[in-house]
Design a protein around this motif. Structure first.
Motif, PDB file in Angstrom:
ATOM      1  N   LEU A   1       0.824  -1.230   0.000  1.00  0.00           N
ATOM      2  CA  LEU A   1       0.000   0.000   0.000  1.00  0.00           C
ATOM      3  C   LEU A   1       0.860   1.284   0.000  1.00  0.00           C
ATOM      4  CD1 LEU A   1      -2.967  -0.410   2.477  1.00  0.00           C
ATOM      5  CD2 LEU A   1      -3.077   0.204   0.089  1.00  0.00           C
ATOM      6  N   ASP A   2       0.353   2.242  -0.656  1.00  0.00           N
ATOM      7  CA  ASP A   2       1.069   3.539  -0.660  1.00  0.00           C
ATOM      8  C   ASP A   2       0.626   4.331   0.579  1.00  0.00           C
ATOM      9  OD1 ASP A   2       2.383   5.842  -1.175  1.00  0.00           O
ATOM     10  OD2 ASP A   2       1.133   6.428  -2.917  1.00  0.00           O
ATOM     11  N   LEU A   3       1.586   4.829   1.322  1.00  0.00           N
ATOM     12  CA  LEU A   3       1.267   5.592   2.555  1.00  0.00           C
ATOM     13  C   LEU A   3       0.652   6.978   2.269  1.00  0.00           C
ATOM     14  CD1 LEU A   3       4.132   5.044   5.106  1.00  0.00           C
ATOM     15  CD2 LEU A   3       1.723   4.769   5.522  1.00  0.00           C
ATOM     16  N   GLY A   4       0.772   7.317   0.992  1.00  0.00           N
ATOM     17  CA  GLY A   4       0.245   8.659   0.639  1.00  0.00           C
ATOM     18  C   GLY A   4       1.082   9.750   1.323  1.00  0.00           C
ATOM     19  N   PRO A   5       0.433  10.710   1.887  1.00  0.00           N
ATOM     20  CA  PRO A   5       1.190  11.813   2.512  1.00  0.00           C
ATOM     21  C   PRO A   5       1.829  11.400   3.825  1.00  0.00           C
ATOM     22  CG  PRO A   5      -1.153  12.131   2.888  1.00  0.00           C
ATOM     23  CD  PRO A   5      -1.030  10.893   2.042  1.00  0.00           C
ATOM     24  N   PHE A   6       1.407  10.219   4.330  1.00  0.00           N
ATOM     25  CA  PHE A   6       1.860   9.860   5.674  1.00  0.00           C
ATOM     26  C   PHE A   6       3.270   9.320   5.673  1.00  0.00           C
ATOM     27  CE2 PHE A   6      -2.730   9.667   5.747  1.00  0.00           C
ATOM     28  CZ  PHE A   6      -3.001  10.499   6.815  1.00  0.00           C
ATOM     29  N   ASP A   7       3.856   9.438   6.825  1.00  0.00           N
ATOM     30  CA  ASP A   7       5.237   9.009   6.968  1.00  0.00           C
ATOM     31  C   ASP A   7       5.296   7.575   7.479  1.00  0.00           C
ATOM     32  OD1 ASP A   7       7.745   9.913   6.420  1.00  0.00           O
ATOM     33  OD2 ASP A   7       8.208  10.322   8.543  1.00  0.00           O
ATOM     34  N   LEU A   8       4.426   7.311   8.455  1.00  0.00           N
ATOM     35  CA  LEU A   8       4.412   5.972   9.067  1.00  0.00           C
ATOM     36  C   LEU A   8       2.983   5.485   9.094  1.00  0.00           C
ATOM     37  CD1 LEU A   8       6.528   6.840  12.248  1.00  0.00           C
ATOM     38  CD2 LEU A   8       7.402   5.897  10.098  1.00  0.00           C
ATOM     39  N   GLY A   9       2.783   4.178   9.046  1.00  0.00           N
ATOM     40  CA  GLY A   9       1.439   3.646   9.170  1.00  0.00           C
ATOM     41  C   GLY A   9       1.480   2.165   9.529  1.00  0.00           C
TER      42      GLY A   9
ATOM     43  N   LEU B   1      -2.484  15.582  17.683  1.00  0.00           N
ATOM     44  CA  LEU B   1      -1.037  15.737  17.767  1.00  0.00           C
ATOM     45  C   LEU B   1      -0.470  14.652  18.682  1.00  0.00           C
ATOM     46  CD1 LEU B   1      -0.251  19.554  18.053  1.00  0.00           C
ATOM     47  CD2 LEU B   1       0.791  17.928  16.461  1.00  0.00           C
ATOM     48  N   LEU B   2       0.640  14.109  18.267  1.00  0.00           N
ATOM     49  CA  LEU B   2       1.300  13.125  19.110  1.00  0.00           C
ATOM     50  C   LEU B   2       2.058  13.819  20.221  1.00  0.00           C
ATOM     51  CD1 LEU B   2       2.975  10.439  16.829  1.00  0.00           C
ATOM     52  CD2 LEU B   2       1.387  10.059  18.707  1.00  0.00           C
ATOM     53  N   PRO B   3       2.076  13.268  21.413  1.00  0.00           N
ATOM     54  CA  PRO B   3       2.949  13.826  22.444  1.00  0.00           C
ATOM     55  C   PRO B   3       4.392  13.739  22.004  1.00  0.00           C
ATOM     56  CG  PRO B   3       1.457  12.173  23.348  1.00  0.00           C
ATOM     57  CD  PRO B   3       1.315  12.122  21.872  1.00  0.00           C
ATOM     58  N   ALA B   4       5.176  14.724  22.450  1.00  0.00           N
ATOM     59  CA  ALA B   4       6.564  14.821  21.977  1.00  0.00           C
ATOM     60  C   ALA B   4       7.390  13.594  22.402  1.00  0.00           C
ATOM     61  CB  ALA B   4       7.199  16.084  22.520  1.00  0.00           C
ATOM     62  N   ARG B   5       6.998  12.959  23.563  1.00  0.00           N
ATOM     63  CA  ARG B   5       7.854  11.878  24.072  1.00  0.00           C
ATOM     64  C   ARG B   5       7.852  10.643  23.177  1.00  0.00           C
ATOM     65  NH1 ARG B   5       3.920   8.676  26.424  1.00  0.00           N
ATOM     66  NH2 ARG B   5       2.074   9.889  26.890  1.00  0.00           N
ATOM     67  N   VAL B   6       6.831  10.494  22.329  1.00  0.00           N
ATOM     68  CA  VAL B   6       6.784   9.295  21.492  1.00  0.00           C
ATOM     69  C   VAL B   6       7.382   9.539  20.133  1.00  0.00           C
ATOM     70  CG1 VAL B   6       4.787   8.423  22.711  1.00  0.00           C
ATOM     71  CG2 VAL B   6       4.495   9.825  20.657  1.00  0.00           C
ATOM     72  N   GLY B   7       7.681  10.783  19.834  1.00  0.00           N
ATOM     73  CA  GLY B   7       8.250  11.027  18.506  1.00  0.00           C
ATOM     74  C   GLY B   7       9.401  12.005  18.598  1.00  0.00           C
ATOM     75  N   GLY B   8      10.151  12.053  17.562  1.00  0.00           N
ATOM     76  CA  GLY B   8      11.302  12.960  17.549  1.00  0.00           C
ATOM     77  C   GLY B   8      10.900  14.374  17.262  1.00  0.00           C
ATOM     78  N   GLU B   9       9.734  14.555  16.704  1.00  0.00           N
ATOM     79  CA  GLU B   9       9.322  15.908  16.309  1.00  0.00           C
ATOM     80  C   GLU B   9       7.801  15.966  16.370  1.00  0.00           C
ATOM     81  OE1 GLU B   9       9.732  16.671  12.081  1.00  0.00           O
ATOM     82  OE2 GLU B   9      10.215  14.569  11.794  1.00  0.00           O
ATOM     83  N   PRO B  10       7.243  17.143  16.363  1.00  0.00           N
ATOM     84  CA  PRO B  10       5.785  17.261  16.407  1.00  0.00           C
ATOM     85  C   PRO B  10       5.165  16.538  15.221  1.00  0.00           C
ATOM     86  CG  PRO B  10       6.831  19.386  16.706  1.00  0.00           C
ATOM     87  CD  PRO B  10       7.913  18.427  16.321  1.00  0.00           C
ATOM     88  N   ALA B  11       4.151  15.753  15.511  1.00  0.00           N
ATOM     89  CA  ALA B  11       3.561  14.975  14.434  1.00  0.00           C
ATOM     90  C   ALA B  11       2.095  14.724  14.732  1.00  0.00           C
ATOM     91  CB  ALA B  11       4.286  13.649  14.277  1.00  0.00           C
ATOM     92  N   TYR B  12       1.345  14.496  13.676  1.00  0.00           N
ATOM     93  CA  TYR B  12      -0.080  14.176  13.808  1.00  0.00           C
ATOM     94  C   TYR B  12      -0.244  12.668  13.736  1.00  0.00           C
ATOM     95  CZ  TYR B  12      -1.056  19.095  12.973  1.00  0.00           C
ATOM     96  OH  TYR B  12      -1.111  20.443  13.065  1.00  0.00           O
ATOM     97  N   LEU B  13      -1.257  12.206  14.448  1.00  0.00           N
ATOM     98  CA  LEU B  13      -1.586  10.775  14.397  1.00  0.00           C
ATOM     99  C   LEU B  13      -3.038  10.653  13.973  1.00  0.00           C
ATOM    100  CD1 LEU B  13      -1.052   7.783  15.045  1.00  0.00           C
ATOM    101  CD2 LEU B  13      -1.702   8.281  17.413  1.00  0.00           C
ATOM    102  N   ALA B  14      -3.280   9.825  12.938  1.00  0.00           N
ATOM    103  CA  ALA B  14      -4.644   9.550  12.515  1.00  0.00           C
ATOM    104  C   ALA B  14      -4.940   8.076  12.830  1.00  0.00           C
ATOM    105  CB  ALA B  14      -4.810   9.827  11.029  1.00  0.00           C
TER     106      ALA B  14
ATOM    107  N   LEU C   1      -6.126   1.035  12.050  1.00  0.00           N
ATOM    108  CA  LEU C   1      -5.177   1.635  11.109  1.00  0.00           C
ATOM    109  C   LEU C   1      -4.598   2.877  11.794  1.00  0.00           C
ATOM    110  CD1 LEU C   1      -3.901   1.979   8.295  1.00  0.00           C
ATOM    111  CD2 LEU C   1      -5.935   3.305   7.668  1.00  0.00           C
ATOM    112  N   MET C   2      -3.292   2.937  11.874  1.00  0.00           N
ATOM    113  CA  MET C   2      -2.646   4.090  12.531  1.00  0.00           C
ATOM    114  C   MET C   2      -1.710   4.732  11.534  1.00  0.00           C
ATOM    115  SD  MET C   2      -1.739   1.767  15.684  1.00  0.00           S
ATOM    116  CE  MET C   2      -3.004   0.923  16.569  1.00  0.00           C
ATOM    117  N   LEU C   3      -1.839   6.021  11.401  1.00  0.00           N
ATOM    118  CA  LEU C   3      -1.017   6.741  10.426  1.00  0.00           C
ATOM    119  C   LEU C   3      -0.396   7.945  11.112  1.00  0.00           C
ATOM    120  CD1 LEU C   3      -3.648   6.571   7.603  1.00  0.00           C
ATOM    121  CD2 LEU C   3      -1.426   5.422   7.553  1.00  0.00           C
TER     122      LEU C   3
END
Lengths: 123, 784
Positions: free
Chosen positions: B200-208, B257-270, B281-283
């Motif tokens: 599958l293509d992640l599309g705009p997402f970085d991780l999924g 928004l993901l808490p900073a402690r789980v990621g290296g930088e500010p990020a959104y979680l869908a 499904l987590m993106l």
């Protein structure tokens, strides 16, 4: 303010005096009297004083002189109509006997008429 | 200006930028959510394509088993059919239910599964296995429902992630009975799921990730390039991220928004929950990445905005300098202007903007100001010319008034007068001059109105007064004549009040006529002040012909006549008190010297002081005539007035002395009869003295004093002639016949009769004869 002498009547002489008869003007009256008294047979001199305002002893002397001149001859000086101030002076010196003062010409005329009547009656 | 413009535009611009950025970010977030939805749908579809047919198939087999109820020997056939139908099925079994009451029953569960491309068999009914207690069996058996198991890793078997679908099946021992017979299962190898996810293509997402509901052994399938991405980002904690996703689901959230402690930088979680197997499904998309477009847009807008601002500043500067430069130039030009120099240069302006209009307006202003300044200069010049003319007029007018030491005045009078005009020239006038007969004519007048018209009218009046007065006409005719001349052609309707008198210096007779003028005041020797009563006629200049009545009266030597205009009595003080006739009378009464000049000066001074705090309302004129014949001296003692008449011993001199006495006593209102007495006494005594002393033709000087108090008239006659007491002379005998009477002595008799007291003394070589008369006779005296 001087004396004006008008010879009203030549015979018997009647002199109307106007103004002031004082030591200054008395000589004028004296001269007039000289002329009047110069004539003979003057038995009466009438001084009309209705317009004479002022009279002093000098003036009175003129009247006395006239009296002296004619009274001895039976003449008479008549003063007619003197004004109060003049009358006062005449009174003071009694220069004219009461019978010689007349209030007016009419009074004098009446007096003279009376006298003439008396004289005729006396004759 | 620039500052203010920027101060206003900058915040607006920044706000717009911020709003635009926010809108873009919102739009991008919504896009990400939509992308997540799409991805979830695709995943669900891929799962369903595989799983739904399998579910249906297994349940069909379960139905067939109930309908047909085949003998257990046929079960492997059925299982084979299942494996054949769905390659995704790794293995399958039909496990029979063993009931406690059914003694003969044995566990039965043949399991066929794929191994190395072939179908392998394994018997699950081994006592050691005890399938009836296992989860895959019990779930379906207990719930009596088809059930999917949680994913599990099949170690020792397929060495792969599995999930098992268990469906209970039934049997009908009788037509109306249905009983649970066992469970059919299908084990799904989840390799295809992992493979599908990876493809599958992640599309705009970085991780999924695709993940099963959380359990001890959760199945997780990374989607697309997730594995590579996560390898490049050592700080990311995938498990923690999935934990966050569960928290979000628990809270009903799908994007955040993901808490900073789980990621290296500010990020959104869908997060999405799939209907199939309740998987998730987590993106994840880093904020930077999601908002990259917004940032790019922001940067573009910033650049564009900055450029726009620069352009704006340039434009403003250009425009502002376009406005301010001409204004600057204007300000410089106008700033140099002053009253004397209005020739300042104004820049040529042909533009029709505000600067042009302003320049035009300034030009008009400058021109009209110039015109005004010139006009003012001209009017100032005219005014000063007029002022000068007025000064000349004033000096001419002053020159029309007689000088205080005018020539030709009778020696018997002292005259002083003054006029203070309210304006430069006035309508008041005074005049006095000697007539041909030696009398003194004096006049004071007040022309209606003030200023130049009044002054001109005044000039006519004084001119006529001089010309006509000199002819010696009686004052009443003089005024009537002046009146008739002035009425003629008096279009200006001016009029003048005149008080005009003639004083005969030989006897103190005053003939006075008033044409609407205040009566003059007589200040007597004793200090009393009384108006000279005169009937007033109409003011001159109103009607013609007019007849005036003349008033006559004597003033005694030493008396002073004061004429004035209403400027004196009506002089107003600040509190509107008028100076008034009473104040004037008091002032005259209190005056010590009686010198006319001093008197006039004092009156003017007092009037000036009185109206000092008020504007001069009217001309002020005062004229004083003091009667002081040289042969009569006058003085005032404590209680009486005293005159000394120097008489000459002539009939003229006697008359003159009498006249003075008459004048004095008339002026003091002694009754005329009494005056006659005094005159008579005077004459009798004087003639006496003259007669006694001038026999030798010489002259004798006699002094006659007249003393007057409230009650008595005292006459004192002094001469330096031979001692002679006239009173010693015997009174004439008035009773004597006239022929015998002395002609002298009558005078003294008269004196004695008239006087209330008479006494003679010889003092210092002088004959002194004192006569006293009551002012009013006690009785009628000697009148019989």
């Amino acid at each position: 303010m001087s004396l004006k002498i008008v010879l009203e009547n030549e015979f018997p002489p009647s002199l109307s005096l106007e103004g002031r008869l004082d030591s200054g003007t008395a000589p004028d009256l004296d001269r007039m009297l000289d002329r009047v008294l110069a004539r003979k047979g003057i038995t009466r001199i009438v001084f009309e004083l209705g317009k004479l305002e002022y009279l002093s002893s000098a003036g009175i002397r003129c009247f006395i002189r006239a009296r002296k001149a004619i009274e001895p001859g039976g003449g008479k000086v008549a003063i007619v109509n003197p004004q109060p101030a003049v009358q006062k002076v005449l009174d003071i010196v009694k220069a004219i006997p009461p019978g010689g003062l007349f209030k007016s010409i009419a009074e004098l005329d009446a007096y003279l008429d009376d006298m003439q009547r008396k004289v005729r009656e006396g004759d | 200006m620039l500052f203010w413009i920027l101060a206003v535009t900058m915040p607006i611009y920044l706000a717009a930028l911020y709003m635009s950025y926010q809108a873009t970010a919102d739009r991008l977030e919504q896009g990400a959510a939509r992308d997540a939805d799409g991805l979830a749908a695709r995943l669900a579809a891929e799962l369903d394509i595989v799983i739904r047919p399998i579910e249906g198939g297994i349940r069909t087999v379960a139905g067939q088993l109930e309908e047909v109820n085949p003998p257990r020997e046929q079960y492997p056939l059925r299982i084979h059919g299942i494996l054949a139908a769905w390659p995704e099925v790794y293995g399958s079994t039909i496990a029979l239910e063993v009931r406690d009451g059914d003694a003969g029953a044995q566990p039965f569960a043949p399991y066929y599964f794929r191994r190395d491309g072939a179908i392998a068999y394994s018997d699950l009914a081994l006592a050691t296995y005890g399938y009836s207690r296992l989860e895959w069996y019990r779930n379906a058996a207990d719930s009596q429902q088809p059930v999917w198991s949680s994913p599990y890793f099949d170690a020792g078997g397929g060495e792969t992630w599995m999930v098992t679908y268990s469906v209970p099946f039934y049997r009908k021992p009788a037509a109306d009975r249905r009983e649970f017979a066992g469970v059919i299962t299908a084990d799904l190898d989840l390799k295809w799921v992992q493979a599908g996810a990876e493809k599958l293509d992640l599309g705009p997402f970085d991780l999924g990730w695709l993940a099963s509901p959380p359990s001890d052994q959760a199945f997780v399938a990374p989607i697309g390039a997730t594995q590579r991405h996560i390898a490049a980002r050592p700080t990311w904690l995938s498990d923690a991220i999935r934990g966050e996703a569960e928290k979000m689901l628990a809270n009903g959230l799908t994007f955040g928004l993901l808490p900073a402690r789980v990621g290296g930088e500010p990020a959104y979680l869908a997060v999405r929950r799939l209907s199939t197997l309740d998987w998730r499904l987590m993106l994840v998309i880093p904020r930077r990445q999601l908002l990259a477009e917004a940032r790019a847009l922001l940067h573009r807008q910033l650049w564009l905005g900055g450029a726009g601002l620069l352009l704006l500043i340039a434009a403003i500067s250009f425009t502002a300098s376009g406005i301010s430069r001409p204004i600057h130039a204007l300000a410089e030009s106008v700033g140099n202007a002053e009253e004397g120099n209005l020739d300042f240069h104004l820049p040529e302006s042909t533009t029709r903007d505000e600067t042009g209009v302003l320049t035009q307006a300034l030009r008009r202003l400058r021109d009209s100001l110039k015109a005004h300044v010139q006009l003012r200069a001209e009017s100032l010049a005219a005014q000063s010319r007029l002022e000068h003319e007025l000064q000349i007029a004033a000096s001419i007018q002053q020159s029309m008034l007689p000088k205080s030491n005018a020539d030709g005045l009778p020696r018997s009078v002292k005259v002083a007068a003054a006029l203070v005009p309210a304006k430069q020239v006035g309508g008041d006038f005074y005049d006095y001059f000697a007539l041909r007969d030696g009398s003194l004519l004096f006049a004071v007048g007040d022309v209606s109105d003030k200023g130049i018209p009044a002054a001109l009218f005044m000039a006519r009046v004084t001119g006529l007064l001089r010309v006509l007065g000199n002819t010696g006409t009686a004052p009443e005719r003089l005024l009537a004549e002046i009146n008739s001349r002035l009425v003629e052609g008096n279009d200006a309707c001016m009029f003048v009040t005149v008080g005009c008198g003639v004083l005969d210096p030989t006897n103190g007779l005053v003939r006075y006529v008033s044409a609407g003028h205040d009566p003059p005041l007589v200040r007597r020797l004793d200090g009393s002040v009384a108006p000279l009563i005169a009937e007033s006629g109409a003011a001159i200049g109103i009607d013609a012909p007019v007849e005036y009545r003349q008033a006559q009266g004597f003033i005694a030597p030493g008396d002073t006549l004061v004429l004035y205009t209403d400027g004196v009595t009506e002089a107003e003080a600040g509190d509107h008190r008028l100076f008034g006739a009473e104040r004037l009378s008091k002032l005259l009464a209190a005056h010590a010297t009686q010198e006319p000049a001093g008197l006039v000066h004092d009156v003017l001074e007092k009037v000036g002081v009185h109206s000092a705090d008020f504007h001069a309302a009217d001309d002020v004129t005062v004229l004083a005539v003091r009667f002081c014949p040289p042969t009569v001296s006058a003085q005032r003692d404590d209680a009486c007035e005293r005159w000394r008449i120097e008489a000459v011993g002539t009939s003229g001199g006697i008359r003159q002395a009498q006249q003075w006495l008459r004048t004095i006593l008339t002026a003091r209102e002694v009754a005329s009869g009494r005056i006659a007495d005094v005159e008579l006494i005077c004459e009798e005594l004087l003639t006496n003295v003259v007669r006694e002393n001038t026999a030798d033709g010489g002259r004798i000087a006699i002094m006659v004093d007249c003393l007057l108090d409230r009650d008595d008239i005292r006459l004192v006659f002094r001469d330096a002639g031979a001692p002679f007491d006239p009173l010693a002379r015997a009174a004439p005998d008035l009773a004597q016949p006239v022929e015998e009477r002395a002609i002298g002595g009558l005078g003294i008799h008269i004196v004695r009769e008239l006087a209330d007291d008479a006494r003679y003394s010889h003092v210092d070589g002088q004959n002194v004869l004192e006569i006293r008369l009551r002012r009013t006779p006690a009785s009628q005296g000697a009148t019989p």
